[in-house]
Design a protein around this motif. Structure first.
Motif, short mmCIF file in Angstrom:
data_model
loop_
_atom_site.label_atom_id
_atom_site.label_comp_id
_atom_site.label_asym_id
_atom_site.label_seq_id
_atom_site.Cartn_x
_atom_site.Cartn_y
_atom_site.Cartn_z
N LEU A 1 -8.45 8.94 39.83
CA LEU A 1 -7.40 9.73 40.46
C LEU A 1 -6.20 9.91 39.54
O LEU A 1 -5.53 10.94 39.57
CB LEU A 1 -6.96 9.07 41.78
N LYS A 2 -5.94 8.89 38.70
CA LYS A 2 -4.85 9.02 37.73
C LYS A 2 -5.08 10.24 36.84
O LYS A 2 -4.16 11.01 36.57
CB LYS A 2 -4.79 7.76 36.85
N MET A 3 -6.31 10.41 36.41
CA MET A 3 -6.63 11.56 35.55
C MET A 3 -6.49 12.86 36.32
O MET A 3 -5.93 13.84 35.83
CB MET A 3 -8.06 11.47 35.02
N LEU A 4 -7.04 12.86 37.54
CA LEU A 4 -7.02 14.09 38.33
C LEU A 4 -5.59 14.50 38.68
O LEU A 4 -5.25 15.67 38.67
CB LEU A 4 -7.84 13.91 39.62
N TYR A 5 -4.76 13.49 38.97
CA TYR A 5 -3.37 13.77 39.32
C TYR A 5 -2.64 14.44 38.16
O TYR A 5 -1.75 15.24 38.35
CB TYR A 5 -2.66 12.46 39.67
N ARG A 6 -3.07 14.11 36.95
CA ARG A 6 -2.48 14.71 35.76
C ARG A 6 -3.16 16.02 35.37
O ARG A 6 -2.95 16.55 34.29
CB ARG A 6 -2.54 13.72 34.59
N GLY A 7 -4.02 16.48 36.26
CA GLY A 7 -4.65 17.79 36.05
C GLY A 7 -5.71 17.79 34.97
O GLY A 7 -5.97 18.83 34.34
N ALA A 8 -6.36 16.65 34.72
CA ALA A 8 -7.37 16.61 33.67
C ALA A 8 -8.57 17.48 34.05
O ALA A 8 -8.98 17.53 35.21
CB ALA A 8 -7.81 15.17 33.43
#
Lengths: 318, 517
Positions: free
Chosen positions: B160-167
């Motif tokens: 989710l950390k990655m997704l939150y950063r729009g990865a």
């Protein structure tokens, strides 16, 4: 009873200010044993301002005292940079750095105080500050028992209460505070979020110095009424004990500092009531430290230090 | 600009480290929206290659092309700007923060109190995270504190950390190494749902079954070189395995039948409490005979590790008795257990198994440091320690750059494990306990460890194996005990059990009335 509360608070609040300085540094992951030295260095800079410019102000002037406090905060922060540089930039051992900074502060400030006094003012080895004026809060101080909290209040006590509230807000509610706490738990997480661990920790150590300086000058304006070697009474170490007892959290640390402050003033009161000879009052003075030992024995087991406390952050290492 | 077919291209990448070419002229092109697997043994160069894409290293030669444009990725935060994210094998989470706080760290939404004082708006953040987790089927509890949640949810927090950063390009480094079977299933489902959401996924792994299950294409590295590129649908796992290890890989042979000897270990009504005085092992009884491999199967955290710790003397037991070779060792010290013939390969090789900052030869001597010839009247005999090590390194094929003088920290996981196994086997103990002996190891190292275990069995040793990998249990065990919720719910010879049956007991849905020995 009133005396116990009044004296207890006037000791507990500066102690709290110093302890919160320690919390800022340690929650960011930098062990700070340098509190004792920082409080002395900060108070020294504040006193120095009074020594040079005090003549331009009327005696007992409040503005002079407030400027001295601001100077003490700046002085503490600047001196803390040394700890920050050693620990954060040069990755020195944080315990050694703290101890060395304490010894250095004591030596330099006492030496300079003597030199300045003997060459410039031809006087003793103390910078006289006088005791800060006190005031009663109208209405509130009339309440029985609890009213003592609002009786004979030093202005710095009010300032410290405000500062503590602000520091609590910053640590627990703002971005900066959140990142600071993250640095003390897992700096890798902070780094991988694209933030600078070094910069946050350095800022935390400087804030630590500013708060400790404020606490130091408050002692100088109350208990010792001057700046001299008598400022170094171990309050910095007691503050470390308080913050550990408070589990590196601000609210419990408030409780710990109040406990230490009241234990101290209660001890004095006891010595008075028992009409002990003055040599015994020295014995009473160790009461807060004995209490510290007992408290540490009983509560250390449940305490949890910040996970990355004292750990030198190295990007490459996993 | 037209839609690029390839979202990321690596052209002729070469990366050298002192004494080794980690990546040798590797060219790969990754399509948008595919699951691309990167397969290889430990040390094949997978992690280095992905670290280059993630900005941790710069390549010595070659270029990176992201969305059609050549780029130099200088740091992980630069990679994040190019919407490349990575889930590392070791999570980078702040343990005393909540799930939400960890995810938003660095990009915290703020508001102003009374229009003045800025603060981190955790309410909004919690809502955003809940929404994000629903969208990709990544179940998390936004307000849970990290130290109170398990590995599997922690991993979802990292995702989710990655997704939150729009990865858009998500790199997973061995994501299933720490997970239990159903958790792996769940993760694989997540990967598929991420792909459905248009994300590109690069999966570093050496577990062929998982790759076969989810990946579209698969590149295989061996000793720094690209040795194969396959469409996963058209390739068998057997083919992939032989390309990966660089030779034909015969399927593991089932252990030959053995005549079991006398009972070596007997555990009777064992109860163990955890730190919070909560029972984690409840009335467990079983025995292990000479020449028998007794495997305890179970999902992580069902008390298996505590059983092993209690037998080895690492955990205090609450009640019950443990008998080793006819002697009651319930209250015995670890030294006494060692002397009676107990060898132990612990779960965590780095913290319990080895002293990472010691040289290999010292680590190999840890079991015998108090005995002749290593210890001569209280003084360590360095000559004996290093001579001993030379023999063991040879015999157990431990690969270490500087022989016995190699610092163990710098060795690969497989070789660290071989060192522990060598040390423990050399004690000559009659009972050997292996806890997750092949966790995180590649096929080559796993096979080597399995061979050692079977050799010990052939020598008539009693072996207690604790494994989370059901495949491992099926490949090695003579007798299986399944643990669920701290109880041993089924004990039976392997031949009486099917894969599905054990799986059912592992999930607590088997019939617990059937506990027989």
């Amino acid at each position: 009873m009133d005396v116990v509360i009044i004296d207890g608070l006037s000791y507990a609040l500066p102690l709290l200010c110093i302890a919160i300085g320690g919390i800022y540094s340690e929650r960011s992951g930098v062990t700070n044993l340098a509190l004792e030295g920082l409080l002395g260095a900060g108070a020294f800079i504040g006193a120095l301002f009074v020594a040079f410019f005090g003549g331009y102000f009327p005696t007992g002037s409040l503005p002079l005292m407030f400027i001295a406090m601001a100077c003490a905060m700046v002085g503490g922060a600047l001196y803390a940079m040394l700890h920050g540089l050693l620990c954060v930039k040069f990755r020195a051992n944080q315990v050694i750095s703290g101890v060395v900074i304490n010894i250095l502060a004591m030596a330099i400030t006492v030496f300079l105080t003597r030199q300045i006094n003997s060459t410039l003012f031809k006087s003793s080895d103390k910078i006289q500050l006088g005791v800060s004026p006190r005031f009663d809060v109208p209405w509130l101080s009339k309440i029985p028992i609890i009213g003592a909290v609002f009786k004979s209040v030093y202005p710095f006590e009010v300032i410290i209460v405000a500062v503590v509230a602000i520091m609590w807000y910053i640590l627990y509610r703002t971005r900066f505070g959140m990142r600071l706490r993250a640095c003390g738990d897992n700096p890798h997480a902070v780094d991988s979020a694209g933030l600078s661990v070094q910069r946050t920790r350095f800022a935390a150590v400087m804030i630590s110095g500013a708060l400790t300086g404020l606490g130091g000058i408050s002692f100088a304006y109350s208990i010792s009424a001057n700046f001299s070697s008598s400022i170094y009474t171990g309050a910095g170490y007691l503050a470390i004990a308080a913050l550990i007892f408070g589990n590196w959290k601000i609210i419990p640390t408030v409780g710990a500092c109040l406990l230490f402050g009241l234990a101290r003033s209660g001890g004095y009161r006891l010595a008075n009531v028992l009409a002990l000879p003055s040599s015994f009052s020295d014995l009473i003075m160790i009461l807060p430290y004995v209490l510290t030992l007992l408290v540490l024995i009983f509560f250390s087991g449940t305490n949890r230090a910040p996970r990355a406390l004292g750990e030198i952050y190295d990007k490459g290492k996993r | 600009m037209a839609e690029q077919e390839y979202i990321a291209e690596m052209r002729h990448i070469t990366k050298r480290f002192p004494g080794v070419v980690a990546n040798n002229d590797i060219s790969l092109s990754i399509r948008k929206g595919e699951i691309f697997a990167l397969l290889g043994e430990n040390g094949a160069g997978k992690s280095t290659l992905m670290s280059i894409l993630f900005g941790l290293y710069e390549p010595d030669e070659g270029e990176l092309i992201i969305r059609g444009k050549p780029v130099r990725i200088s740091s992980p935060s630069h990679a994040a700007k190019l919407s490349i994210g990575m889930v590392h094998q070791h999570f980078r989470l702040v343990e005393n923060f909540t799930v939400t706080e960890n995810i938003v760290l660095g990009l915290e939404p703020t508001r102003r109190l009374l229009g003045l004082l800025p603060y981190v708006d955790l309410k909004t953040a919690n809502r955003e995270i809940a929404e994000l987790s629903r969208r990709y089927g990544l179940e998390v509890e936004p307000t849970a504190v990290i130290e109170e949640i398990g590995v599997s949810m922690r991993q979802r927090v990292e995702i989710l950390k990655m997704l939150y950063r729009g990865a858009e390009i998500l790199i997973f480094d061995e994501p299933t190494a720490m997970l239990a079977p159903q958790e792996i299933e769940y993760l694989l489902k997540i990967l598929l749902s991420l792909r459905e959401g248009g994300k590109t996924i690069i999966l570093i792994s050496h577990k062929l079954a998982e790759i076969k299950q989810v990946a579209d294409r698969c590149a295989i590295l061996n000793r720094g070189k690209l040795v194969g590129l396959f469409d996963v649908a058209d390739t068998s796992t057997q083919q992939m395995a032989s390309v990966m290890v660089g030779r034909e890989l015969a399927p593991e042979e089932p252990p030959p039948p053995m005549e079991f000897g006398a009972e070596v270990l007997r555990v009777d009504k064992l109860n163990v409490l955890n730190i919070d005085k909560f029972p984690v092992v409840k009335d467990v009884s079983f025995g292990v005979r000479a020449g028998e491999i007794f495997a305890i199967a179970g999902v992580d955290g069902n008390g298996q590790v505590e059983v092993a710790d209690a037998i080895a003397g690492l955990a205090k037991l609450h009640s019950g008795t443990i008998t080793l070779a006819g002697t009651d060792i319930t209250g015995a010290s670890i030294r006494e257990r060692t002397e009676l013939g107990l060898a132990f390969v612990p779960e965590d090789r780095q913290s319990t198994g080895l002293v990472l900052d010691f040289a290999l030869d010292r680590n190999l001597a840890l079991r015998r440091y108090y005995k002749l010839p290593i210890n001569v009247r209280g003084v360590l005999n360095n000559r004996a320690i290093s001579d001993d090590a030379v023999g063991l390194i040879e015999q157990y094929d431990i690969r270490a750059g500087r022989g016995g003088a190699t610092q163990v920290r710098s060795m690969s996981g497989g070789n660290q494990q071989k060192a522990i196994v060598a040390r423990e086997i050399e004690t000559g103990a009659g009972l050997m306990i292996f806890v997750q002996p092949t966790r995180g190891l590649d096929i080559g190292a796993t096979r080597a460890i399995h061979r050692h275990i079977l050799d010990q069995r052939a020598l008539g040793k009693a072996i207690l194996l604790i494994s989370l990998e059901l495949d491992e249990v099926m490949a090695l065990a003579d007798t299986v005990g399944v643990m669920y919720g701290g109880e041993m719910t089924r004990i039976a010879p392997l031949s009486d059990l099917s894969y599905d049956e054990i799986g059912a007991y592992m999930m607590g849905v088997g019939n617990s009335a059937e506990v027989t020995e």
